[in-house]
Scaffold this motif. Structure first.
Motif, PDB file in Angstrom:
ATOM      1  N   LEU A   1     -11.163  10.909  -6.684  1.00 38.51           N
ATOM      2  CA  LEU A   1     -12.587  10.672  -6.486  1.00 38.51           C
ATOM      3  C   LEU A   1     -12.979   9.420  -7.248  1.00 38.51           C
ATOM      4  CD1 LEU A   1     -13.868  14.304  -7.188  1.00 38.51           C
ATOM      5  CD2 LEU A   1     -13.433  13.275  -4.943  1.00 38.51           C
ATOM      6  N   TYR A   2     -13.835   8.607  -6.642  1.00 34.15           N
ATOM      7  CA  TYR A   2     -14.324   7.420  -7.339  1.00 34.15           C
ATOM      8  C   TYR A   2     -15.641   7.754  -8.029  1.00 34.15           C
ATOM      9  CZ  TYR A   2     -15.959   2.721  -8.362  1.00 34.15           C
ATOM     10  OH  TYR A   2     -16.416   1.594  -9.010  1.00 34.15           O
TER      11      TYR A   2
ATOM     12  N   TRP B   1      -7.964  -1.589  -3.911  1.00 31.80           N
ATOM     13  CA  TRP B   1      -7.045  -0.456  -3.816  1.00 31.80           C
ATOM     14  C   TRP B   1      -7.791   0.874  -3.788  1.00 31.80           C
ATOM     15  CZ3 TRP B   1      -5.327  -3.827  -8.169  1.00 31.80           C
ATOM     16  CH2 TRP B   1      -4.413  -4.789  -7.756  1.00 31.80           C
ATOM     17  N   LYS B   2      -9.100   0.821  -3.673  1.00 30.16           N
ATOM     18  CA  LYS B   2      -9.902   2.049  -3.737  1.00 30.16           C
ATOM     19  C   LYS B   2      -9.494   3.040  -2.643  1.00 30.16           C
ATOM     20  CE  LYS B   2     -14.699   3.690  -3.611  1.00 30.16           C
ATOM     21  NZ  LYS B   2     -16.119   3.304  -3.409  1.00 30.16           N
ATOM     22  N   THR B   3      -9.252   2.544  -1.430  1.00 30.82           N
ATOM     23  CA  THR B   3      -8.864   3.417  -0.316  1.00 30.82           C
ATOM     24  C   THR B   3      -7.551   4.120  -0.600  1.00 30.82           C
ATOM     25  OG1 THR B   3     -10.022   2.013   1.286  1.00 30.82           O
ATOM     26  CG2 THR B   3      -8.344   3.503   2.151  1.00 30.82           C
TER      27      THR B   3
ATOM     28  N   ASN C   1       0.804  -1.219   0.000  1.00 28.85           N
ATOM     29  CA  ASN C   1       0.000   0.000   0.000  1.00 28.85           C
ATOM     30  C   ASN C   1       0.837   1.268   0.000  1.00 28.85           C
ATOM     31  OD1 ASN C   1      -1.743  -2.183   1.685  1.00 28.85           O
ATOM     32  ND2 ASN C   1      -3.082  -0.864   0.492  1.00 28.85           N
ATOM     33  N   ASP C   2       1.968   1.257   0.731  1.00 29.81           N
ATOM     34  CA  ASP C   2       2.798   2.460   0.757  1.00 29.81           C
ATOM     35  C   ASP C   2       3.451   2.729  -0.602  1.00 29.81           C
ATOM     36  OD1 ASP C   2       4.417   0.199   1.081  1.00 29.81           O
ATOM     37  OD2 ASP C   2       5.970   1.323   2.127  1.00 29.81           O
ATOM     38  N   VAL C   3       3.682   1.663  -1.392  1.00 27.76           N
ATOM     39  CA  VAL C   3       4.224   1.827  -2.734  1.00 27.76           C
ATOM     40  C   VAL C   3       3.169   2.488  -3.628  1.00 27.76           C
ATOM     41  CG1 VAL C   3       5.170   0.657  -4.762  1.00 27.76           C
ATOM     42  CG2 VAL C   3       5.749  -0.158  -2.461  1.00 27.76           C
ATOM     43  N   ILE C   4       1.922   2.026  -3.492  1.00 30.99           N
ATOM     44  CA  ILE C   4       0.822   2.619  -4.265  1.00 30.99           C
ATOM     45  C   ILE C   4       0.673   4.096  -3.919  1.00 30.99           C
ATOM     46  CG2 ILE C   4      -1.675   2.601  -4.661  1.00 30.99           C
ATOM     47  CD1 ILE C   4      -1.656  -0.381  -4.161  1.00 30.99           C
TER      48      ILE C   4
END
Length: 333
Positions: A135-136, A125-127, A93-96
């Motif tokens: 924005l989604y 991965w939405k969060t 997650n930190d890479v994303i």
């Protein structure tokens, strides 16, 4: 971690391997797609990647374009990432977070907004996207599993099966084209559709001429007495999916030949003949709005999914003004 801000910095071998292994791979995140964008003078391509311990973790390629004329041009500059970002399956997650933040920094000042159009499931991965300021936006798509021809045809609505048979009896023929004059004839049909019904920007003719020469790009036309009455533009990621990029047909003038239906079938049949397991319609509108195109596509028996889009707005004022300007342009057209 290392952020790479140019295509020349991305290891091609690792990139190809990531396309092969990622569960969210699409044609639109391949080296070949970037090379194609790079041949187009009317868009500005970009390619970003991130590594961890010298191992490629993610790639994002896309383009920046502007539409309209005069003052409207300044309010329509947008960045598009088709297909969704290419992620390693076990990316951290930190890479994303780092990757998305760097993408935003690099595209800021170049576009009013960045739109990521997902053709796979990015929900886990939405969060991460939301934390990075995206924005989604809900958006439908439809795809067909193309592993069994008989089953595919059985899944068509009765009307679509009947219309396809009538079209074939009435002389509708499918033919792949690569010659410039035929591509121009097809383009005229597509341009008319966009002007009368779609009311969104269409790439110039050069886009289709270049794409038709690629081994991953195909233009199949529907012909009646050697006259082009419709067609479909598809691109392919081998062993993965065939994508319907554009489709059109002179349905009113040649109503007994059902050119739009035959053109769609040409793309689906291409996937079946080449053992490519999925035919992707590349979008079916937003859930809240009635959409005739979605109704048309649904009659081919595909699965409707909602993978949505992620949007980062760099300039809220210009974004709102640009949307208003586009509405005006549609009225003027």
């Amino acid at each position: 971690m290392k952020f790479l801000n140019a295509v020349s910095k991305i290891d091609k071998t690792q990139w190809d391997a990531l396309v092969q292994s990622s569960e969210v791979a699409s044609f639109f995140q391949t080296p070949e797609c970037y090379d194609f964008y790079n041949e187009l003078s009317f868009v500005e391509p970009f390619a970003y990647a991130i590594t961890q311990n010298n191992e490629l973790q993610a790639v994002a390629i896309g383009y920046i374009e502007e539409n309209g004329f005069g003052i409207f041009k300044n309010f329509t500059k947008r960045a598009i990432i088709q297909g969704g970002i290419l992620f390693k399956n076990n990316i951290e997650n930190d890479v994303i977070q780092t990757f998305l933040n760097e993408i935003v920094k690099n595209i800021n000042k170049k576009a009013i907004f960045l739109e990521i159009r997902n053709f796979n499931d990015f929900s886990k991965w939405k969060t991460d996207f939301e934390k990075a300021g995206f924005l989604y936006q809900k958006h439908f798509n439809i795809y067909i599993q193309t592993t069994d021809k008989e089953q595919v045809i059985r899944n068509f609505s009765p009307s679509k099966r009947r219309q396809l048979k009538i079209a074939q009896r009435n002389g509708s023929k499918i033919e792949q084209i690569t010659k410039t004059d035929e591509i121009a004839e097809f383009y005229a049909c597509l341009k008319t559709l966009y002007k009368r019904k779609i009311h969104t920007p269409l790439f110039p003719l050069k886009f289709f001429i270049i794409l038709a020469q690629k081994n991953y790009g195909k233009i199949f036309t529907v012909k009646k007495s050697e006259k082009i009455i419709g067609g479909i533009v598809v691109v392919t990621l081998s062993d993965n999916a065939v994508y319907e990029w554009f489709v059109c047909g002179k349905d009113k003038k040649f109503h007994n030949n059902y050119p739009s239906i035959v053109a769609t079938w040409a793309g689906i049949d291409f996937a079946l003949q080449n053992a490519i397991p999925k035919f992707d319609f590349m979008g079916a509108g937003v859930p809240e709005k009635p959409y005739g195109v979605r109704e048309f596509k649904s009659k081919f028996g595909g699965k409707q999914i909602e993978y949505g889009r992620f949007c980062y707005i760099f300039s809220p004022f210009k974004y709102k003004l640009g949307k208003f300007g586009i509405k005006i342009l549609k009225i003027l057209k």
